[in-house]
Design a protein around this motif. Structure first.
Motif, PDB file in Angstrom:
ATOM      1  N   LYS A   6       0.830  -1.209   0.000  1.00 47.97           N
ATOM      2  CA  LYS A   6       0.000   0.000   0.000  1.00 47.97           C
ATOM      3  C   LYS A   6       0.865   1.261   0.000  1.00 47.97           C
ATOM      4  O   LYS A   6       0.538   2.252  -0.662  1.00 47.97           O
ATOM      5  N   LYS A   7       1.990   1.217   0.700  1.00 50.06           N
ATOM      6  CA  LYS A   7       2.910   2.362   0.686  1.00 50.06           C
ATOM      7  C   LYS A   7       3.470   2.583  -0.714  1.00 50.06           C
ATOM      8  O   LYS A   7       3.573   3.727  -1.182  1.00 50.06           O
ATOM      9  N   LEU A   8       3.831   1.503  -1.378  1.00 52.33           N
ATOM     10  CA  LEU A   8       4.335   1.626  -2.743  1.00 52.33           C
ATOM     11  C   LEU A   8       3.252   2.103  -3.699  1.00 52.33           C
ATOM     12  O   LEU A   8       3.505   2.921  -4.580  1.00 52.33           O
ATOM     13  N   LEU A   9       2.044   1.601  -3.508  1.00 52.34           N
ATOM     14  CA  LEU A   9       0.934   2.036  -4.361  1.00 52.34           C
ATOM     15  C   LEU A   9       0.643   3.519  -4.182  1.00 52.34           C
ATOM     16  O   LEU A   9       0.229   4.190  -5.125  1.00 52.34           O
ATOM     17  N   SER A  10       0.869   4.031  -2.991  1.00 54.72           N
ATOM     18  CA  SER A  10       0.624   5.457  -2.758  1.00 54.72           C
ATOM     19  C   SER A  10       1.584   6.324  -3.564  1.00 54.72           C
ATOM     20  O   SER A  10       1.270   7.468  -3.884  1.00 54.72           O
ATOM     21  N   ARG A  11       2.738   5.790  -3.928  1.00 56.69           N
ATOM     22  CA  ARG A  11       3.674   6.518  -4.800  1.00 56.69           C
ATOM     23  C   ARG A  11       3.184   6.524  -6.237  1.00 56.69           C
ATOM     24  O   ARG A  11       3.394   7.484  -6.975  1.00 56.69           O
ATOM     25  N   VAL A  12       2.554   5.428  -6.626  1.00 62.51           N
ATOM     26  CA  VAL A  12       2.056   5.294  -7.995  1.00 62.51           C
ATOM     27  C   VAL A  12       0.716   5.995  -8.171  1.00 62.51           C
ATOM     28  O   VAL A  12       0.437   6.581  -9.212  1.00 62.51           O
ATOM     29  N   LEU A  13      -0.108   5.939  -7.128  1.00 60.43           N
ATOM     30  CA  LEU A  13      -1.448   6.545  -7.154  1.00 60.43           C
ATOM     31  C   LEU A  13      -1.572   7.541  -6.001  1.00 60.43           C
ATOM     32  O   LEU A  13      -2.285   7.301  -5.027  1.00 60.43           O
ATOM     33  N   ASP A  15      -3.144  10.217  -5.398  1.00 59.34           N
ATOM     34  CA  ASP A  15      -4.448  10.780  -5.055  1.00 59.34           C
ATOM     35  C   ASP A  15      -5.473   9.739  -4.628  1.00 59.34           C
ATOM     36  O   ASP A  15      -6.595  10.086  -4.279  1.00 59.34           O
ATOM     37  N   ALA A  16      -5.116   8.475  -4.659  1.00 57.61           N
ATOM     38  CA  ALA A  16      -6.060   7.397  -4.340  1.00 57.61           C
ATOM     39  C   ALA A  16      -6.158   7.189  -2.834  1.00 57.61           C
ATOM     40  O   ALA A  16      -5.171   7.306  -2.109  1.00 57.61           O
ATOM     41  N   ASP A  17      -7.366   6.860  -2.381  1.00 58.60           N
ATOM     42  CA  ASP A  17      -7.583   6.473  -0.993  1.00 58.60           C
ATOM     43  C   ASP A  17      -7.356   4.969  -0.914  1.00 58.60           C
ATOM     44  O   ASP A  17      -8.170   4.182  -1.383  1.00 58.60           O
ATOM     45  N   LEU A  18      -6.263   4.585  -0.316  1.00 60.54           N
ATOM     46  CA  LEU A  18      -5.886   3.171  -0.264  1.00 60.54           C
ATOM     47  C   LEU A  18      -6.252   2.519   1.061  1.00 60.54           C
ATOM     48  O   LEU A  18      -5.901   1.369   1.295  1.00 60.54           O
ATOM     49  N   GLU A  29     -10.006  -2.885 -12.193  1.00 65.83           N
ATOM     50  CA  GLU A  29     -11.388  -2.496 -11.949  1.00 65.83           C
ATOM     51  C   GLU A  29     -11.537  -1.570 -10.737  1.00 65.83           C
ATOM     52  O   GLU A  29     -12.292  -0.600 -10.787  1.00 65.83           O
ATOM     53  N   ASP A  30     -10.828  -1.864  -9.655  1.00 68.40           N
ATOM     54  CA  ASP A  30     -11.012  -1.098  -8.421  1.00 68.40           C
ATOM     55  C   ASP A  30     -10.051   0.086  -8.295  1.00 68.40           C
ATOM     56  O   ASP A  30     -10.434   1.143  -7.807  1.00 68.40           O
TER      57      ASP A  30
END
Length: 73
Positions: A6-13, A15-18, A29-30
Motif C-alpha cells: 500500500k505504501k508503494l501504491l501510494s507513490r504510484v497513485l 491521489d487514491a484512498d488506499l 477495476e477497483d
C-alpha cells in the motif's frame, strides 16, 4: 506485505484512498490501473525489493502481487 504494498501504491497513485485496499482489491477495476500504472508499480517493486522482473506476471489483484512478492523475497 499488504501494508508495504500500500505504501508503494501510494507513490504510484498519490491521489487514491488506499485505506480500504485488501488482498481482493482488483488492480484494473477497483484501482483503475492501466498499462502505464502497471509499469510504474513494477518499477517501484523492483527498486524497493531489489529484483528485476524477467517475465510478464499477470497481476489481477493486490493479493496476486503480495503472493508473488512473498515467493520472491
Amino acid at each position: 506485505m499488504l501494508e508495504d504494498l500500500k505504501k508503494l501504491l501510494s507513490r504510484v497513485l498519490p491521489d487514491a484512498d488506499l485505506s480500504a485496499v485488501t488482498d481482493d482489491t482488483r488492480l484494473k477495476e477497483d484501482l483503475e490501473f492501466d498499462s502505464m500504472t502497471m509499469l510504474l508499480m513494477s518499477m517501484e517493486l523492483e527498486d524497493y525489493y531489489g529484483f528485476r522482473f524477467t517475465e510478464f506476471v499477470p497481476f489481477e489483484t493486490v493479493g496476486d502481487v503480495c503472493s508473488y512478492l512473498e515467493s520472491r523475497i
